[in-house]
Design an enzyme around this catalytic site. Structure first.
Site, PDB file in Angstrom:
ATOM      1  N   LYS A   2     -10.349  -0.673  10.980  1.00 61.79           N
ATOM      2  CA  LYS A   2      -8.718  -0.436  10.412  1.00 61.79           C
ATOM      3  C   LYS A   2      -9.593   0.895   9.547  1.00 61.79           C
ATOM      4  CE  LYS A   2      -5.654  -0.810   5.846  1.00 61.79           C
ATOM      5  NZ  LYS A   2      -7.039  -0.382   5.335  1.00 61.79           N
ATOM      6  N   ASN A   3     -10.024   0.521   8.644  1.00 65.90           N
ATOM      7  CA  ASN A   3     -11.338   1.684   7.370  1.00 65.90           C
ATOM      8  C   ASN A   3     -12.084   3.001   8.555  1.00 65.90           C
ATOM      9  OD1 ASN A   3      -9.337   0.839   5.734  1.00 65.90           O
ATOM     10  ND2 ASN A   3     -10.825  -0.538   4.534  1.00 65.90           N
TER      11      ASN A   3
ATOM     12  N   ARG B 268      -2.432   5.442   2.979  1.00 69.16           N
ATOM     13  CA  ARG B 268      -3.707   6.400   1.533  1.00 69.16           C
ATOM     14  C   ARG B 268      -4.244   7.303   2.722  1.00 69.16           C
ATOM     15  NH1 ARG B 268      -3.238   5.508  -2.915  1.00 69.16           N
ATOM     16  NH2 ARG B 268      -5.298   6.819  -4.068  1.00 69.16           N
TER      17      ARG B 268
ATOM     18  N   CYS C 130      -2.309  -0.086  -1.021  1.00 73.93           N
ATOM     19  CA  CYS C 130      -1.707  -1.335  -1.648  1.00 73.93           C
ATOM     20  C   CYS C 130      -2.205  -0.898  -3.798  1.00 73.93           C
ATOM     21  CB  CYS C 130      -2.906  -2.256  -1.516  1.00 73.93           C
ATOM     22  SG  CYS C 130      -2.775  -2.898   0.205  1.00 73.93           S
TER      23      CYS C 130
ATOM     24  N   ASP D  22     -13.213  -5.980  -0.815  1.00 73.50           N
ATOM     25  CA  ASP D  22     -11.609  -6.469   0.422  1.00 73.50           C
ATOM     26  C   ASP D  22     -12.390  -7.852   0.911  1.00 73.50           C
ATOM     27  OD1 ASP D  22     -10.445  -3.772   0.555  1.00 73.50           O
ATOM     28  OD2 ASP D  22     -12.287  -3.494   0.993  1.00 73.50           O
TER      29      ASP D  22
ATOM     30  N   VAL E 284     -14.633  -2.904  -8.325  1.00 73.19           N
ATOM     31  CA  VAL E 284     -13.915  -1.940  -7.463  1.00 73.19           C
ATOM     32  C   VAL E 284     -12.840  -1.558  -7.927  1.00 73.19           C
ATOM     33  CG1 VAL E 284     -14.442  -0.405  -5.217  1.00 73.19           C
ATOM     34  CG2 VAL E 284     -15.812  -2.063  -5.908  1.00 73.19           C
TER      35      VAL E 284
HETATM   36  N1  EPU Z   1     -11.582   6.684  -7.208  1.00 72.64           N
HETATM   37  C1  EPU Z   1     -11.328   7.253  -8.391  1.00 72.64           C
HETATM   38  N2  EPU Z   1     -10.591   8.790  -8.225  1.00 72.64           N
HETATM   39  C2  EPU Z   1     -10.670   9.535  -6.930  1.00 72.64           C
HETATM   40  C3  EPU Z   1     -11.274   8.049  -5.919  1.00 72.64           C
HETATM   41  C4  EPU Z   1     -11.654   6.713  -6.394  1.00 72.64           C
HETATM   42  O1  EPU Z   1     -10.904   7.133  -9.948  1.00 72.64           O
HETATM   43  O2  EPU Z   1     -10.460  10.150  -6.861  1.00 72.64           O
HETATM   44  C5  EPU Z   1     -11.990   5.309  -7.623  1.00 72.64           C
HETATM   45  C6  EPU Z   1     -10.818   3.950  -6.916  1.00 72.64           C
HETATM   46  O3  EPU Z   1      -9.780   4.475  -8.406  1.00 72.64           O
HETATM   47  C7  EPU Z   1     -11.684   2.789  -7.421  1.00 72.64           C
HETATM   48  C8  EPU Z   1     -12.409   3.138  -7.143  1.00 72.64           C
HETATM   49  O4  EPU Z   1     -13.273   4.769  -7.172  1.00 72.64           O
HETATM   50  O5  EPU Z   1     -11.071   2.432  -8.464  1.00 72.64           O
HETATM   51  C9  EPU Z   1     -12.885   3.107  -5.367  1.00 72.64           C
HETATM   52  O6  EPU Z   1     -12.207   3.972  -4.735  1.00 72.64           O
HETATM   53  P1  EPU Z   1     -12.684   4.165  -3.181  1.00 72.64           P
HETATM   54  O7  EPU Z   1     -12.663   5.783  -3.760  1.00 72.64           O
HETATM   55  O8  EPU Z   1     -13.439   4.287  -2.452  1.00 72.64           O
HETATM   56  O9  EPU Z   1     -11.334   3.776  -2.265  1.00 72.64           O
HETATM   57  P2  EPU Z   1     -10.267   4.584  -0.794  1.00 72.64           P
HETATM   58  O10 EPU Z   1     -11.075   5.346  -0.103  1.00 72.64           O
HETATM   59  O11 EPU Z   1      -8.755   4.593  -1.619  1.00 72.64           O
HETATM   60  C10 EPU Z   1     -10.917   2.226   0.894  1.00 72.64           C
HETATM   61  C11 EPU Z   1      -9.840   1.617   1.204  1.00 72.64           C
HETATM   62  C12 EPU Z   1     -10.342   0.044   1.001  1.00 72.64           C
HETATM   63  C13 EPU Z   1     -11.460  -0.231   0.248  1.00 72.64           C
HETATM   64  C14 EPU Z   1     -12.576   1.012  -0.281  1.00 72.64           C
HETATM   65  C15 EPU Z   1     -13.546   0.532  -0.987  1.00 72.64           C
HETATM   66  C16 EPU Z   1      -8.952   2.670   3.141  1.00 72.64           C
HETATM   67  C17 EPU Z   1      -7.984   3.490   4.137  1.00 72.64           C
HETATM   68  N3  EPU Z   1      -9.211   2.027   1.930  1.00 72.64           N
HETATM   69  O12 EPU Z   1     -10.103   3.335  -0.259  1.00 72.64           O
HETATM   70  O13 EPU Z   1      -9.878  -0.471   1.798  1.00 72.64           O
HETATM   71  O14 EPU Z   1     -11.441  -1.260  -0.714  1.00 72.64           O
HETATM   72  O15 EPU Z   1     -12.314   2.315   0.256  1.00 72.64           O
HETATM   73  O16 EPU Z   1     -14.464  -0.158   0.197  1.00 72.64           O
HETATM   74  O17 EPU Z   1     -10.249   2.759   4.154  1.00 72.64           O
HETATM   75  C18 EPU Z   1      -7.925  -2.395   2.164  1.00 72.64           C
HETATM   76  O18 EPU Z   1      -8.201  -2.102   3.712  1.00 72.64           O
HETATM   77  O19 EPU Z   1      -7.260  -3.484   2.317  1.00 72.64           O
HETATM   78  C19 EPU Z   1      -8.552  -1.567   1.522  1.00 72.64           C
HETATM   79  C20 EPU Z   1      -7.670  -1.537  -0.257  1.00 72.64           C
END
Ligand code: EPU
Length: 481
Positions: free
Chosen positions: A54-55, A128, A152, A354, A376
């Site tokens: 998915k990601n 997102r 989420c 996750d 995280v």
């Molecule tokens: N963060 C910031 N500022 C930003 C971006 C992120 O402070 O501009 C922080 C977030 O708040 C968090 C941390 O950095 O505390 C990590 O966030 P990240 O950006 O890595 O997460 P994401 O890209 O929003 C993706 C996956 C998530 C997965 C995370 C970590 C997708 C669509 N989502 O989220 O997947 O948990 O990376 O591996 O790829 C899921 O599949 O259920 C899911 C939540």
């Protein structure tokens, strides 16, 4: 053909915020058609298959916007996040169709065009992924509108790293109450960037913007998750020049144009681990066809440390009942007692955030005290209230119970859990708070004695393809009312 979800009753677009046990308001939201009745206590046994992650798949679909010719993405799962991105691409003039192969998606971006803010806003709060359209739309159209994001509720989830990076590339970002307007009056140019934290999304944002920006981009403290590496493979197939150095440094040399790609994504390592945890929690045996060892090494070590057994079959080794000699991993509970462990979630190659929730359900069955330090996301342990209501003994703490440097220690977030086991789980009425915690609720209900009602199961469809059919294949006793 891809299984499409449009004919289903539209689900609530946002994850209901989580406050613990079911409340009247939340039950009202989900009661009507969205409940699964789970008769627990039966070990799950059998074989299921996972498709593209998915990601990765959702980001690969965004990348198709950057090409000047059609892209073919294979093994695409029929999940809601795919439908959301498909809708957004179609709004911007990309022709998206199902290919000849089962799970093949063809995306033709020849005529990319602007969409109205009203049309785009239909997708507000749904996912997102829209934030990742910024760079590709700026390159293709010179402007972009991004709706409010969804996803989420597992912490504040800011987008400050994204916005800062886009501004460094030369984008003008204007945040308004209706969403985010972007333009690039002087084009986009390469930049020297360093992320405060190796964010997956922000790294993807930089990659998807830098590949066609003028000049060289250097990104420090980048995320290096397998899904990021697979996205880099896709971009390289499209004509991008990207070098991954050691120590989380990625260098991108911008090119003036990119073509489409043909790509089979890495398998979904989160889904694979979720089913592995289900095998452990229900004392069963599940073979996850398609699961790949290389992406899951950290999880496999933990699974084994707890006392689970596993057998890895590589691709190309023919096996009865598995087409195309596809590899996979069989996970099972060997009988006897599981062992407690101390764990911390972390960025790759650490233990994925996750994987945390489904595994904690299995840890309620381990003898002794297990510890889970979530580093995280700030608020990813709320679901433990529901497990406690089923007989688990889990205490959450503000303190960092682990050695990994964590951003939440002094900020008053309940982000460490102590799990005392083994606990006999009993049935309960549960409301699913978000995707991964939702799957954890489901596993808990399957492991518990008695009949549980699990509300809000549509949230699981965001990321787990055909999960009800898979449960049936594994011998679970579940039904719709
Ligand atoms: N963060 C910031 N500022 C930003 C971006 C992120 O402070 O501009 C922080 C977030 O708040 C968090 C941390 O950095 O505390 C990590 O966030 P990240 O950006 O890595 O997460 P994401 O890209 O929003 C993706 C996956 C998530 C997965 C995370 C970590 C997708 C669509 N989502 O989220 O997947 O948990 O990376 O591996 O790829 C899921 O599949 O259920 C899911 C939540």
């Amino acid at each position: 053909m891809l299984p499409r979800l449009q004919n289903r009753v539209p689900p609530p677009l946002l994850c209901p915020s989580y406050t613990g046990r079911p409340t009247a308001r939340r039950l009202e939201v989900t009661l009507t058609d969205d409940v699964l009745i789970v008769h627990g206590g039966t070990p799950l046994q059998g074989q299921i298959r996972v498709r593209g992650a998915k990601n990765l798949v959702s980001k690969a679909m965004v990348a198709a916007l950057l090409g000047e010719t059609p892209s073919h993405l294979y093994d695409v799962p029929g999940i809601r996040d795919v439908e959301v991105v498909r809708g957004l691409l179609e709004l911007h003039g990309v022709k998206v169709s199902d290919g000849v192969e089962d799970g093949e998606l063809v995306m033709d971006p020849t005529n990319v065009e602007s969409a109205s803010t009203d049309e785009i806003n239909v997708h507000a709060g749904s996912s997102r992924i829209p934030i990742l359209l910024c760079g590709p739309l700026l390159h293709r159209l010179g402007h972009a509108f991004i709706p409010d994001l969804g996803g989420c509720h597992i912490g504040p989830r800011p987008i400050d790293f994204h916005i800062r990076s886009l501004r460094e590339f030369g984008a003008v970002v204007d945040k308004t109450p209706e969403g985010m307007h972007l333009s690039a009056p002087n084009g986009l140019h390469g930049a020297k960037l360093e992320l405060p934290y190796p964010s997956v999304g922000a790294t993807e944002q930089v990659l998807l913007t830098a590949v066609r920006a003028e000049g060289v981009t250097e990104l420090r403290n980048a995320a290096i998750e397998p899904e990021i590496m697979d996205l880099i493979c896709i971009l390289q197939k499209m004509g991008a020049i990207i070098t991954v150095h050691t120590d989380r440094v990625i260098e991108i040399q911008g090119v003036p144009r990119l073509t489409g790609y043909e790509h089979k994504p890495i398998p979904d390592r989160i889904e694979a681990a979720s089913w592995a945890a289900a095998a452990l929690a229900t004392r069963g045996e599940i073979e996850v066809v398609g699961a790949r060892q290389a992406d899951m090494m950290t999880f496999l070590n933990v699974f084994r440390s707890i006392g689970g057994e596993l057998k890895i079959t590589d691709d190309r080794i023919a096996r009865p009942g598995v087409t195309g000699a596809e590899g996979g991993i069989k996970f099972w509970h060997p009988g006897g007692e599981l062992k407690a462990v101390a764990l911390e979630t972390d960025v790759h190659p650490g233990f994925m955030t996750d994987w945390q929730q489904p595994l904690v359900v299995a840890l309620t069955q381990a003898r002794g005290i297990s510890i889970m330090h979530e580093t995280v996301y700030e608020q990813r342990l709320g679901y433990t209230d529901a497990l406690n209501s089923m007989g688990a003994t889990i205490q959450v703490y503000r303190d960092c119970l682990g050695g990994t440097p964590c951003r939440f220690g002094r900020r008053n977030f309940m982000h460490s859990a102590v799990i005392a086991g083994p606990s006999k789980l009993h049935a309960a009425d549960l409301v699913i708070p978000d995707l991964r915690a939702g799957f954890a609720h489901l596993i808990a209900a399957l492991a518990a004695e008695g009949t549980s009602r699990v509300y809000g199961v549509n949230l699981i469809e965001r990321g787990y393809e055909d999960f009800e059919a898979k449960l049936a294949a594994l011998g679970a006793h579940v039904e719709r009312p």
